[in-house]
Design a protein around this motif. Sequence first.
Motif, short mmCIF file in Angstrom:
data_model
loop_
_atom_site.label_atom_id
_atom_site.label_comp_id
_atom_site.label_asym_id
_atom_site.label_seq_id
_atom_site.Cartn_x
_atom_site.Cartn_y
_atom_site.Cartn_z
N LEU A 1 0.82 -1.21 0.00
CA LEU A 1 0.00 0.00 0.00
C LEU A 1 0.86 1.27 0.00
O LEU A 1 0.47 2.29 -0.55
N TYR A 2 2.04 1.20 0.61
CA TYR A 2 2.96 2.34 0.60
C TYR A 2 3.37 2.68 -0.84
O TYR A 2 3.54 3.85 -1.18
N PHE A 3 3.51 1.64 -1.68
CA PHE A 3 3.95 1.84 -3.06
C PHE A 3 2.78 1.90 -4.05
O PHE A 3 2.97 1.71 -5.24
N LEU A 4 1.58 2.16 -3.57
CA LEU A 4 0.40 2.18 -4.43
C LEU A 4 0.55 3.25 -5.52
O LEU A 4 0.97 4.37 -5.25
N THR A 5 0.19 2.88 -6.75
CA THR A 5 0.26 3.80 -7.89
C THR A 5 -1.16 4.27 -8.24
O THR A 5 -2.15 3.76 -7.69
N PRO A 6 -1.30 5.21 -9.16
CA PRO A 6 -2.63 5.67 -9.56
C PRO A 6 -3.44 4.64 -10.34
O PRO A 6 -4.62 4.87 -10.62
N SER A 7 -2.86 3.51 -10.69
CA SER A 7 -3.56 2.49 -11.47
C SER A 7 -4.70 1.87 -10.66
O SER A 7 -4.50 1.39 -9.54
N LEU A 8 -5.89 1.86 -11.25
CA LEU A 8 -7.04 1.27 -10.57
C LEU A 8 -6.84 -0.23 -10.37
O LEU A 8 -7.22 -0.79 -9.33
N TRP A 9 -6.23 -0.91 -11.35
CA TRP A 9 -6.01 -2.35 -11.22
C TRP A 9 -4.98 -2.68 -10.15
O TRP A 9 -5.06 -3.72 -9.50
N HIS A 10 -4.01 -1.78 -9.98
CA HIS A 10 -3.06 -1.94 -8.88
C HIS A 10 -3.82 -1.88 -7.54
O HIS A 10 -3.58 -2.68 -6.64
N PHE A 11 -4.72 -0.92 -7.46
CA PHE A 11 -5.53 -0.75 -6.26
C PHE A 11 -6.35 -2.02 -5.98
O PHE A 11 -6.36 -2.55 -4.86
N TYR A 12 -7.06 -2.51 -7.02
CA TYR A 12 -7.86 -3.73 -6.86
C TYR A 12 -6.97 -4.93 -6.48
O TYR A 12 -7.33 -5.74 -5.63
N GLY A 13 -5.82 -5.03 -7.12
CA GLY A 13 -4.93 -6.16 -6.86
C GLY A 13 -4.44 -6.20 -5.43
O GLY A 13 -4.41 -7.26 -4.79
N VAL A 14 -4.05 -5.03 -4.92
CA VAL A 14 -3.55 -4.96 -3.55
C VAL A 14 -4.65 -5.36 -2.56
O VAL A 14 -4.42 -6.15 -1.63
N PHE A 15 -5.85 -4.85 -2.78
CA PHE A 15 -6.93 -5.15 -1.84
C PHE A 15 -7.46 -6.57 -2.01
O PHE A 15 -8.10 -7.10 -1.10
N ALA A 16 -7.19 -7.20 -3.15
CA ALA A 16 -7.49 -8.62 -3.28
C ALA A 16 -6.47 -9.47 -2.54
O ALA A 16 -6.80 -10.51 -1.95
N LEU A 17 -5.21 -9.01 -2.51
CA LEU A 17 -4.16 -9.74 -1.83
C LEU A 17 -4.31 -9.69 -0.31
O LEU A 17 -3.95 -10.63 0.38
N ILE A 18 -4.82 -8.56 0.20
CA ILE A 18 -4.90 -8.39 1.66
C ILE A 18 -5.63 -9.55 2.34
O ILE A 18 -5.10 -10.16 3.27
N PRO A 19 -6.86 -9.91 1.92
CA PRO A 19 -7.52 -11.03 2.59
C PRO A 19 -6.88 -12.38 2.28
O PRO A 19 -6.95 -13.30 3.10
N LEU A 20 -6.26 -12.51 1.10
CA LEU A 20 -5.65 -13.79 0.73
C LEU A 20 -4.42 -14.09 1.60
O LEU A 20 -4.28 -15.18 2.14
#
Length: 321
Positions: A1-20
């Motif tokens: 999350l510290y390295f989050l970029t403006p990409s919406l898919w990056h955002f979705y990917g990170v938040f999909a990884l969190i519960p996994l």
Amino acid sequence: LYFLTPSLWHFYGVFALIPLIGAGTSSVAYARVVARWFDARRGQALGAALAGIGIGGAVLSALTQGLIQTVGWRGAYLGLGLLLLLVTLPLLLIFLRDSPEEKGLGVDGEVIGTTHARVVSAPYGYSMAEVFRLGRFWAMIAAFMLLAVAIGGVMLQLVPIMLARGVSGAQAAAFPAVLGLALIVGRAFAGFLMDRYFAPYVAAIILIFPIVGVALLASGAVGTSALVGAAFLGLAAGAELDVIAYLVARYFGTVSYARIYGFLYAAWTLGSGTAPVVTSRVYDATGSHTLILWVYVGLFALSAVMIARLGAYPQLPGAIK
């Protein structure tokens, strides 16, 4: 999350990884540990453990806000990560033990060798294959999923519901705080009661509170009445995860405790995760939250009846009578 970029898919990917990758930090993991350490006082132990979520959330909310103001949101995420790495993880490694036998103790902290002391490292109850053939298991899946829909559909949309009624943003911000306090009280209170009374009846009686609370909200309550409704909802939201963790041990034992609880927790997450979308869709279609709130009142009542009808605790295979 510290390295989050403006990409919406990056955002979705990170938040999909969190519960996994963070599933091991859910209540499934520590409820399993509590179930092996406690029997007679299992309800209170689960209540205390689950209440920690509410307490931690309240403390970390203030800490996070301070970090955001000081070092920005990226720095806040980094700070929370360091807190877990440098404080939480060492505490777990140093103090947490999978079973009381590792500390020379029996269930409920009794010294091994004393009267009635039981070592809980030998699991008892049904296997996962046996549980899948039990109608009671599927009844619990259905009851708690319906309950999760009702709780998630209101609790996670409470601030938008209040804002839609003209409540100011500052006033609406008080509702999460009330919910958080009620969550803590609900978990501790439910655990105390379940150690003394039949847990399904305790759960059904507690569900009277959200029935009244959400009925108040459906009737257009604002101000103090709405805060009371939020508190009543929080009591149930806090108590019911405690109830699930307790009922899994009492009805199915500890042989497959984590897997059984995992299925129920997944059903709960599915219900509470999809319900806010339903609430929003109904509001967009009707221009009001009234209809869907009354539907949730009905779901609370239905789930209370289903839980109350689960039946007596069975004599589990391998359990000491």
